[in-house]
Design an enzyme around this catalytic site. Sequence first.
Site, mmCIF file in Angstrom:
data_model
loop_
_atom_site.group_PDB
_atom_site.id
_atom_site.type_symbol
_atom_site.label_atom_id
_atom_site.label_comp_id
_atom_site.label_asym_id
_atom_site.label_seq_id
_atom_site.Cartn_x
_atom_site.Cartn_y
_atom_site.Cartn_z
ATOM 1 N N HIS A 1 0.815 -1.212 0.000
ATOM 2 C CA HIS A 1 0.000 0.000 0.000
ATOM 3 C C HIS A 1 0.851 1.267 0.000
ATOM 4 O O HIS A 1 0.375 2.333 0.379
ATOM 5 C CB HIS A 1 -0.956 -0.010 1.199
ATOM 6 C CG HIS A 1 -2.007 -1.062 1.098
ATOM 7 N ND1 HIS A 1 -2.697 -1.557 2.179
ATOM 8 C CD2 HIS A 1 -2.501 -1.728 0.022
ATOM 9 C CE1 HIS A 1 -3.557 -2.480 1.784
ATOM 10 N NE2 HIS A 1 -3.454 -2.599 0.477
ATOM 11 N N SER B 1 -6.789 -7.967 9.044
ATOM 12 C CA SER B 1 -8.199 -8.339 9.157
ATOM 13 C C SER B 1 -8.626 -9.354 8.117
ATOM 14 O O SER B 1 -9.658 -10.014 8.274
ATOM 15 C CB SER B 1 -9.076 -7.086 9.027
ATOM 16 O OG SER B 1 -8.979 -6.550 7.715
#
Length: 258
Positions: A118, A196
């Site tokens: 990212h 997650s």
Amino acid sequence: MALSDAAKLLQKARHVVVFTGAGISAESGVATFRDALTGLWSRFDAQSLATPQAFAEDPDLVWGWYEWRRQQVQQVRPNHGHLAVARLKDHVPQLTVITQNVDDLHERAGSDTPTHLHGSLFAPRCAACSRPAPLPATTEEQPAGGRRVPPPRCAHCAGPVRPGVVWFGEALPEQALESAVRAASSCDVLLTVGTSGLVYPAAEIPRLAARSGAAVIQVNPQPTPLDPLATVNLPGPAAELLPALLTTTWPGPPLSTP
């Protein structure tokens, strides 16, 4: 029992991939997008500041937000989870670190060239010509409540410099994604830490490893969609479990204080 099971997998591994998410950095005190914000930032949904549209409409606001975030990262230290990941390179023939985090805590802990899926708060680039840009030289402290800060201008084309992170609606960096896919497809153990399992396409990396025959070890305090996929689940904080896993697998001196 789960620690010993995970240790047996690591002892036999030739190529280990460590895949990290926001949870490991949160244990160092890095705010996540889910944390409550204060001051100027309390008026905004953090996700609404992380878009190309937001930067185009109010570059001073978005640049100020990311300068505030970068300062927050600079004020914290890698935790024992980051240190344990870095120490793994001393024990396994091949180690690949892939992170969804935009901080530099893996590097500061000693990990060599982690793959940033990212992007990074420490790699700004021009919004117009995409050339890399230096970090701002100023050491001026950002107020705790945040403020608008005009972005620097590109030395090549005078365009506005933007944060070097992947915003919502943008594709992942092609080279980083290809590197992550190759590693996940060829490893025999993937250790997923503090993620997650919900943010795609990055969340596909552990699934790709499992489909390719790798054992998946998950470290996370909370249940995730990766639970059924994992060969071994280690519920708890990375800063505690990763050092424990390391010493269970390869007994030795404890990690030094970060």
